[in-house]
Structures are given as structure tokens and as C-alpha cells.
Design a protein around this motif. Structure first.
Motif, PDB file in Angstrom:
ATOM      1  N   ASP A 158       0.653  -1.752  -0.096  1.00 41.03           N
ATOM      2  CA  ASP A 158       0.031   0.219   0.350  1.00 41.03           C
ATOM      3  C   ASP A 158       0.479   0.703  -0.214  1.00 41.03           C
ATOM      4  O   ASP A 158       1.177   1.672   1.276  1.00 41.03           O
ATOM      5  N   ARG A 163      -1.085   0.203  -5.435  1.00 39.02           N
ATOM      6  CA  ARG A 163      -1.339  -0.634  -4.119  1.00 39.02           C
ATOM      7  C   ARG A 163      -1.568  -2.136  -4.963  1.00 39.02           C
ATOM      8  O   ARG A 163      -3.141  -1.915  -6.413  1.00 39.02           O
ATOM      9  N   GLU A 165      -3.360  -6.163  -2.800  1.00 44.93           N
ATOM     10  CA  GLU A 165      -3.650  -7.247  -2.653  1.00 44.93           C
ATOM     11  C   GLU A 165      -3.148  -8.718  -2.502  1.00 44.93           C
ATOM     12  O   GLU A 165      -3.777  -9.867  -3.445  1.00 44.93           O
TER      13      GLU A 165
END
Length: 387
Positions: A158, A163, A165
Motif C-alpha cells: 500500500d 496498491r 493485495e
């Protein structure tokens, strides 16, 4: 030393072809139509002559580097492809996946040239509206993610610009492609030091190159270095300079004015340093022994050429090598013919001096007439059969 050639995915010609770094879209094409067949000729010739790889450019002025080189893997066997791309227009996870696929299907022949981007007006065409310093910060985040993925890590990141995940690669590239990176601005140095395997510079005079290399060494002592140059090598110095003069006669004052107007918008420090070498005019283009700045009058990016006899060009290459340059990325007009001038003239001279050998381990100056033929040179007359 390693030598790389260049794939002109913006078109080729017997004259200088403009393009890149501020040159408007549509002004870069050459008189030789760009086809996969012609690019294949260049790639196969470079491979045979002893070049390790070939750089493919990126930008709105040329064809896509990933697609072009993927096609060329089918018509070559050993040649590596130094694919230029811009982190701001592609996801880091997707870029890592593409690199992994390329490595696996090509047999490990991908190298990556990361181009942060020095022209905001061109970046905006791709939907990138960051300023120059922010682009470098994003490149650092991008390479942090990509290199972590190459190591097989599951990445959650992040940052200020990127960003992801739980990103991961199903299959890792083997080997992970080396990362080439260039940049002359203050923001570029720390990114290169942390993430690059090879730091690239354009062909400035040796004293300027030495200062730049010292700057990067102060940030990362073990960095490997490369240089990007054009080349005009002939059997004699007079022949080489005659060719440089011919290329210059093919450039009009209107061409120079139009291209220089575009290039002067560039935010690239490296481009500014190229422009300073010639000042936009035809006078004083020899900026160092055998270093000619004429190409940069109508071409963005790399704007200098080594010009001279095969022996003189070899001398200049060894001069740069003495500064710490290990890799030479070269080009010339037209790219097919000029590859042979260099490959059959300068490379054998470097082999005779004991500072280069063919990547295939054959075809040195001592054993063959030309670098790739593997045909012994005869020391006695060839017998003639009676008729």
C-alpha cells in the motif's frame, strides 16, 4: 563486454529516422516499411554476428515492444530482447506475469528496460498525469512489487501510488529478467541504486560519462553499467565521416527546427544533456574524438554516434570500457546493413585485442573470416582444379 543491437520498430531508412522523446506521433516513420520479416532479418543477423541482445523502444511513436519481440522469439535462437516499457501504464502484477510468461516461452531471453518517462504530454496520452518526481517514486514502488513477485513472495503493498493485495505469481520467471534503468536526474539515482541490475547512460563524452558513473557508484558500488550509442564504422575514417556527412545532408533545417521544438519540451535531464551537445545547429557536432552529435538533431533519446574506422571505433569502445562500461547498446542506419559493418569490422578487431569473444564461442578473428561463419582463414593459396 556485451554488445546489443537495436530493433527499429518505428521504421528504418538509409537516412536518420526521427522519433521518441517529444517527437510528434507520425513523424517517426522511415522509408523501409516495418514488417516482422524485416525485423526478423535484423534480429537474426544480430544473433549471428555476436550481439547478445536487442533493445526495443517504447512510446507512442513506435510499435509495442512486448508484442514485437514475442513474435521475434520464433525466428531467433539465442538473442535476448531488451524490452522497454513504462511502469505508469501497466499493473506491476501484470508486468511480472508477462515477464514470467516471456521467460518461460522464450527460454529465458527477456531483459527489462524500465523507462520512467520524461515527457508529461506523452504520458498523459496513456492516462498518466503524475509529475516527473512522482513518476520516479511510483517506479520505485513498481519495482519493489515486481522484484518481490519474482522472488516468489505473496505481496501486499500500500504505497503512495500503487496498491496490490495478496499478489503472487503462479509460475516464477527462470531466471528473473535483469532490470536495466536509465535516468540522469537527482530522483533517478536512488531508484537505480536500489532496483537496477544495469544502469544505462546515453553516449555523452567520456569525461561526462565518468562523472555520472561515479555518482551512481557512490550510491551503489557494485552496479553494472551500459551505454546507448549509434555507430558508423567503416574500413577507413574517411569512409565513415563521408557517411556521417551524407546523413547530415539528408536533414533539412525545417526538420531540425520542428524536432528541436518538440525535444525542448522534454522534462528529461538526459535529453537536456543530449541537446546541450549540439545546441540545435550543424556546427561543432564532433563533441569528443570520434563522437558525433548529428543524430540528435532530429532524433530524441540517444543522439550521438561513434564515427571512424573499425580500429578507431574499437579504441573509443575500450575508452568507455575503461570507465566501467560493460554493455554497449548500438544502432545505425539502416539497422540491417550497419549491424554488418560493425559485426564484421569492429567486433573482430576487439576479438584480436582479446577483449571480446563471440557468445557462441566461435568465430573469433583468429579462426574465421567473419564473426559467425566458423570458416578457418587459409594461410596458403587455395588449389585450383584443372579444367
Amino acid at each position: 563486454m556485451d554488445f546489443h543491437w537495436f530493433l527499429p520498430t518505428n521504421g528504418d531508412s538509409r537516412d536518420i529516422v526521427g522519433g521518441g522523446h517529444g517527437t510528434p506521433v507520425g513523424s517517426a516513420g522511415g522509408v523501409r516499411p516495418l514488417t516482422i520479416g524485416y525485423l526478423g532479418q535484423i534480429a537474426r543477423s544480430a544473433e549471428q554476428l555476436g550481439f547478445v541482445g536487442a533493445l526495443t523502444p517504447t512510446g507512442a511513436w513506435c510499435e509495442d515492444a512486448w508484442l514485437s519481440t514475442a513474435m521475434l522469439t520464433e525466428v531467433t535462437e539465442r538473442l535476448k530482447f531488451l524490452v522497454a516499457f513504462r511502469p505508469g501504464v501497466i499493473s506491476p502484477t501484470l508486468a511480472a506475469q508477462m515477464a514470467s510468461t516471456f521467460q518461460r516461452l522464450s527460454g529465458g531471453r527477456l531483459l527489462l528496460n524500465v523507462v520512467t518517462g520524461g515527457e508529461s504530454h506523452e504520458q498523459r496520452q496513456y492516462g498518466d498525469f503524475l509529475d516527473k518526481d512522482a513518476r520516479y517514486a511510483r517506479t520505485a514502488e513498481f519495482l519493489t512489487i515486481v522484484r518481490s513477485l519474482f522472488r516468489g513472495e505473496t505481496v501486499t503493498f500500500d504505497g503512495a501510488h500503487l496498491r496490490v493485495e495478496e499478489a503472487r505469481l503462479a509460475k516464477l520467471p527462470d531466471p528473473a529478467p535483469a532490470i536495466y534503468f536509465g535516468g540522469s536526474s537527482k530522483a533517478a539515482g536512488p531508484v537505480a541504486a536500489e532496483h537496477a541490475d544495469v544502469y544505462l547512460t546515453w553516449g555523452e563524452p567520456p569525461a561526462q560519462v565518468a562523472r555520472k558513473l561515479d555518482w551512481i557508484r557512490s550510491l551503489r558500488p557494485d552496479m553494472r553499467f551500459g551505454i546507448r550509442l549509434h555507430v558508423i564504422a567503416r574500413d577507413t575514417a574517411d569512409g565513415a565521416w563521408a557517411e556521417a556527412d551524407r546523413l547530415l545532408r539528408g536533414v533539412s533545417e525545417a526538420d531540425i527546427a520542428a524536432v528541436q521544438a518538440g525535444l525542448n519540451r522534454s522534462e528529461s535531464e538526459g535529453q537536456r544533456r543530449m541537446l546541450d551537445l549540439h545546441g540545435g545547429n550543424r556546427d561543432g557536432l564532433v563533441v569528443s574524438p570520434n563522437l558525433w552529435a548529428g543524430v540528435g538533431l532530429v532524433r530524441g533519446g540517444a543522439g550521438t554516434a561513434l564515427v571512424g574506422s573499425h580500429q578507431e571505433v574499437a579504441d573509443r569502445i575500450q575508452e568507455y570500457a575503461a570507465l566501467g562500461i560493460d554493455e554497449f547498446i548500438l544502432s545505425g542506419y539502416p539497422h540491417l546493413e550497419e549491424a554488418y559493418w560493425f559485426g564484421e569490422g569492429v567486433l573482430p578487431e576487439l576479438a584480436r585485442r582479446g577483449v571480446w569473444q563471440h557468445p557462441d564461442g566461435a568465430g573469433t578473428a583468429a579462426t574465421s573470416a567473419i564473426p559467425f561463419a566458423g570458416v578457418p582463414i587459409r594461410s596458403e593459396p587455395v588449389p585450383v582444379s584443372p579444367s
